[in-house]
Design a protein around this motif. Structure first.
Motif, PDB file in Angstrom:
ATOM      1  N   SER A   1       0.841  -1.205   0.000  1.00 47.29           N
ATOM      2  CA  SER A   1       0.000   0.000   0.000  1.00 47.29           C
ATOM      3  C   SER A   1       0.878   1.258   0.000  1.00 47.29           C
ATOM      4  O   SER A   1       0.416   2.354  -0.287  1.00 47.29           O
ATOM      5  CB  SER A   1      -0.951  -0.001   1.201  1.00 47.29           C
ATOM      6  OG  SER A   1      -0.220   0.101   2.385  1.00 47.29           O
ATOM      7  N   ARG A   2       2.182   1.106   0.310  1.00 41.63           N
ATOM      8  CA  ARG A   2       3.100   2.254   0.277  1.00 41.63           C
ATOM      9  C   ARG A   2       4.067   2.188  -0.897  1.00 41.63           C
ATOM     10  O   ARG A   2       4.466   3.209  -1.439  1.00 41.63           O
ATOM     11  CB  ARG A   2       3.928   2.296   1.556  1.00 41.63           C
ATOM     12  CG  ARG A   2       3.103   2.643   2.777  1.00 41.63           C
ATOM     13  CD  ARG A   2       3.845   2.186   4.031  1.00 41.63           C
ATOM     14  NE  ARG A   2       2.998   2.367   5.183  1.00 41.63           N
ATOM     15  CZ  ARG A   2       3.120   3.367   6.036  1.00 41.63           C
ATOM     16  NH1 ARG A   2       4.046   4.267   5.864  1.00 41.63           N
ATOM     17  NH2 ARG A   2       2.304   3.469   7.067  1.00 41.63           N
ATOM     18  N   LEU A   3       4.492   0.976  -1.238  1.00 40.72           N
ATOM     19  CA  LEU A   3       5.487   0.797  -2.303  1.00 40.72           C
ATOM     20  C   LEU A   3       5.067  -0.419  -3.128  1.00 40.72           C
ATOM     21  O   LEU A   3       5.116  -1.552  -2.641  1.00 40.72           O
ATOM     22  CB  LEU A   3       6.862   0.553  -1.633  1.00 40.72           C
ATOM     23  CG  LEU A   3       8.102   0.595  -2.501  1.00 40.72           C
ATOM     24  CD1 LEU A   3       8.245   1.936  -3.222  1.00 40.72           C
ATOM     25  CD2 LEU A   3       9.351   0.359  -1.632  1.00 40.72           C
ATOM     26  N   GLY A   4       4.666  -0.169  -4.362  1.00 35.67           N
ATOM     27  CA  GLY A   4       4.124  -1.235  -5.210  1.00 35.67           C
ATOM     28  C   GLY A   4       5.121  -2.374  -5.407  1.00 35.67           C
ATOM     29  O   GLY A   4       6.301  -2.133  -5.664  1.00 35.67           O
ATOM     30  N   ASN A   5       4.648  -3.609  -5.297  1.00 33.20           N
ATOM     31  CA  ASN A   5       5.496  -4.779  -5.553  1.00 33.20           C
ATOM     32  C   ASN A   5       4.619  -6.022  -5.620  1.00 33.20           C
ATOM     33  O   ASN A   5       3.432  -5.966  -5.287  1.00 33.20           O
ATOM     34  CB  ASN A   5       6.561  -4.928  -4.459  1.00 33.20           C
ATOM     35  CG  ASN A   5       6.003  -5.420  -3.134  1.00 33.20           C
ATOM     36  OD1 ASN A   5       6.015  -6.605  -2.858  1.00 33.20           O
ATOM     37  ND2 ASN A   5       5.476  -4.512  -2.297  1.00 33.20           N
ATOM     38  N   ALA A   6       5.202  -7.130  -6.040  1.00 33.82           N
ATOM     39  CA  ALA A   6       4.459  -8.400  -6.082  1.00 33.82           C
ATOM     40  C   ALA A   6       5.207  -9.461  -5.289  1.00 33.82           C
ATOM     41  O   ALA A   6       5.208 -10.640  -5.652  1.00 33.82           O
ATOM     42  CB  ALA A   6       4.235  -8.841  -7.522  1.00 33.82           C
ATOM     43  N   GLY A   7       5.885  -9.067  -4.211  1.00 37.10           N
ATOM     44  CA  GLY A   7       6.644 -10.029  -3.406  1.00 37.10           C
ATOM     45  C   GLY A   7       7.884 -10.483  -4.166  1.00 37.10           C
ATOM     46  O   GLY A   7       8.448  -9.717  -4.975  1.00 37.10           O
ATOM     47  N   SER A   8       8.306 -11.714  -3.956  1.00 36.75           N
ATOM     48  CA  SER A   8       9.505 -12.220  -4.646  1.00 36.75           C
ATOM     49  C   SER A   8       9.254 -12.193  -6.152  1.00 36.75           C
ATOM     50  O   SER A   8       8.261 -12.753  -6.612  1.00 36.75           O
ATOM     51  CB  SER A   8       9.799 -13.661  -4.232  1.00 36.75           C
ATOM     52  OG  SER A   8       9.958 -13.737  -2.850  1.00 36.75           O
ATOM     53  N   PHE A   9      10.188 -11.593  -6.878  1.00 31.02           N
ATOM     54  CA  PHE A   9       9.968 -11.485  -8.321  1.00 31.02           C
ATOM     55  C   PHE A   9      10.475 -12.724  -9.052  1.00 31.02           C
ATOM     56  O   PHE A   9       9.981 -13.071 -10.118  1.00 31.02           O
ATOM     57  CB  PHE A   9      10.660 -10.226  -8.864  1.00 31.02           C
ATOM     58  CG  PHE A   9      10.103  -9.786 -10.177  1.00 31.02           C
ATOM     59  CD1 PHE A   9       8.989  -8.961 -10.233  1.00 31.02           C
ATOM     60  CD2 PHE A   9      10.661 -10.238 -11.366  1.00 31.02           C
ATOM     61  CE1 PHE A   9       8.441  -8.589 -11.443  1.00 31.02           C
ATOM     62  CE2 PHE A   9      10.117  -9.861 -12.585  1.00 31.02           C
ATOM     63  CZ  PHE A   9       8.999  -9.040 -12.620  1.00 31.02           C
ATOM     64  N   PHE A  10      11.477 -13.396  -8.437  1.00 23.17           N
ATOM     65  CA  PHE A  10      12.060 -14.576  -9.084  1.00 23.17           C
ATOM     66  C   PHE A  10      11.925 -15.788  -8.167  1.00 23.17           C
ATOM     67  O   PHE A  10      11.974 -15.656  -6.944  1.00 23.17           O
ATOM     68  CB  PHE A  10      13.555 -14.353  -9.369  1.00 23.17           C
ATOM     69  CG  PHE A  10      13.837 -13.147 -10.218  1.00 23.17           C
ATOM     70  CD1 PHE A  10      13.634 -13.177 -11.590  1.00 23.17           C
ATOM     71  CD2 PHE A  10      14.294 -11.960  -9.650  1.00 23.17           C
ATOM     72  CE1 PHE A  10      13.895 -12.065 -12.385  1.00 23.17           C
ATOM     73  CE2 PHE A  10      14.560 -10.837 -10.430  1.00 23.17           C
ATOM     74  CZ  PHE A  10      14.359 -10.882 -11.803  1.00 23.17           C
ATOM     75  N   LYS A  11      11.786 -16.953  -8.792  1.00 18.44           N
ATOM     76  CA  LYS A  11      11.798 -18.192  -8.006  1.00 18.44           C
ATOM     77  C   LYS A  11      13.240 -18.509  -7.604  1.00 18.44           C
ATOM     78  O   LYS A  11      14.176 -18.029  -8.238  1.00 18.44           O
ATOM     79  CB  LYS A  11      11.258 -19.352  -8.847  1.00 18.44           C
ATOM     80  CG  LYS A  11       9.775 -19.259  -9.126  1.00 18.44           C
ATOM     81  CD  LYS A  11       9.315 -20.539  -9.824  1.00 18.44           C
ATOM     82  CE  LYS A  11       7.874 -20.454 -10.247  1.00 18.44           C
ATOM     83  NZ  LYS A  11       7.450 -21.610 -11.027  1.00 18.44           N
TER      84      LYS A  11
END
Ligand code: FAD
Ligand code: NAP
Length: 337
Positions: A229-239
């Motif tokens: 909600s403060r800094l856009g991301n999707a968690g871990s980007f790579f496996k």
């Protein structure tokens, strides 16, 4: 029986990267009647359909064709199975973390290592969410789906779900199943899993009950991971890649500090270490960057689109490939591809 469809909806609030992405059509599935209406509509026009929950594992393009349907079905049912065991059936639209908190209050254990994972319960089986040595699939008894190919509702057993590391039949056969509910088999008996070192260290000196594990997981995650909600991301980007024993031995002789864990197929490398070692942590390119506390997380500093994140990801992948001979695989789902 009709769906409330809106046209040209900006999905910025529905994806945790915060990309502006215009869905040609958008609707919410709040009740079973909405599912029936969606099935009837798809039978009529068969247009492209993207089902979303919390949008926390998605890389959306600036325009999304067809229909985007957000699953918002709610409800939880408990069934005491005897011998401390409890069956818990949760509707797909329930929030994952709130469900974990609610179960904790009921004295039901198993999912506490998976606290604070964003998103919906319905998406949990899709990539078999995992953290701190626990995977959701270990506790999933069955998943209720609508199978678009067979044209029927069905409960898929755990074996049919084909769970693997951050993977399942739902991810492999993307688009075939609409997940409606998940049935977990949990316990009132406490069996904490504290195999991960940071979790063990955070718990040092404490009585290890399920609440202590839950609180430690939340504390560690809040200290390392950006709040979407403060800094856009999707968690871990790579496996985390799994490599052969020979490949690992070669890398270990060159990089004695490399972080890796034995795996049935060889060794699992910590992608975060590879990226950090090459100096990417905290770097910023225009509106996108690598998170300062966790090199595995790519972030949107504001105004980024998918192409900017993809360009950064490709630069990192090439660098990692050159240095370690490993091509990192992207974890979040591209839509459209
Ligand atoms: P969405 O992003 O909306 O969708 C993801 C995929 O699932 C899409 O392909 C979508 O079509 C499909 N899908 C969603 N709902 C349904 C449904 N009802 N039926 C059929 N298909 C569906 N993941 C982990 O595994 N472990 C972690 O520790 C973790 N930590 C995270 C931390 C942060 C800060 C963030 C932002 C993400 C993290 N993730 C983690 C990734 C993400 O939270 C999970 O993958 C989560 O399960 C996605 O849920 P969602 O509802 O947001 O799914
Ligand atoms: P970490 O504790 O710094 O560990 C780094 C990596 O090493 C992790 O990716 C983890 O693999 C692996 N690892 C650590 N201890 C291990 C052990 N005892 N056995 C096997 N593997 C081990 O990781 P982190 O980045 O802070 O994340 C903590 C946990 O939350 C991890 O499980 C991670 O997967 C999960 N997480 C996932 C996401 C996501 O979006 N997928 C985002 C944030 C956190 P695994 O990843 O295989 O567990």
């Amino acid at each position: 029986m009709s769906l409330l469809i809106r046209n040209d909806v900006d999905l910025q609030a529905y994806n945790t990267f915060g990309f502006h992405s215009i869905a040609r059509q958008y609707c919410e599935l709040r009740e079973r009647a909405d599912i029936e209406a969606l099935i009837a509509r798809q039978a009529r026009n068969g247009e492209a359909l993207l089902v979303i929950g919390g949008g926390s594992n998605l890389l959306l393009a600036p325009r999304v064709p067809g229909l985007v349907a957000r699953v918002a079905l709610t409800g939880i049912e408990l069934e005491e199975l005897g011998d401390h065991r409890v069956g818990v059936t949760v509707a797909a639209g329930e929030n994952w973390h709130e469900t974990v908190c609610w179960l904790l209050e009921q004295g039901i254990h198993g999912l506490e290592n998976l606290a604070l994972i964003p998103g919906s319960v319905g998406a949990a089986p899709v990539q078999n969410i995992g953290a701190y040595g626990v995977e959701a699939g270990q506790f999933i008894d069955a998943v209720e789906v609508y199978d678009w190919q067979a044209g029927r509702y069905e409960w898929l057993s755990r074996a049919q779900c084909g769970f693997a590391y951050r993977d399942s039949v739902f991810k492999r056969l993307s688009g075939r199943y609409l997940i409606l509910a998940v049935r977990f088999r949990l316990s009132r008996h406490i069996e904490p899993v504290v195999t991960y070192r940071p979790l063990r260290e955070a718990l040092e000196g404490k009585v290890v009950d399920h609440r202590a594990v839950f609180e430690a997981v939340c504390r560690i995650r809040r200290s390392k991971l950006p709040d979407p909600s403060r800094l856009g991301n999707a968690g871990s980007f790579f496996k985390n890649p799994v490599i052969s024993v020979d490949h690992y031995k070669h890398l270990q002789s060159r990089y004695p500090d490399i972080v890796a864990f034995p795996d049935p197929a060889g060794y699992k490398l910590a992608s975060g270490w590879l990226i950090d070692h090459l100096g990417w942590k905290g770097r910023r390119i225009g509106p996108v960057g690598v998170h300062e506390e966790q090199a595995l997380v790519l972030v949107n500093h504001g105004g980024a689109d998918r192409a900017a994140v993809e360009a950064l990801a490709q630069a990192i992948r090439s660098d990692v490939d050159r240095a370690f001979g490993v091509m990192l695989e992207i974890e979040p789902v591209f839509y459209p591809r």
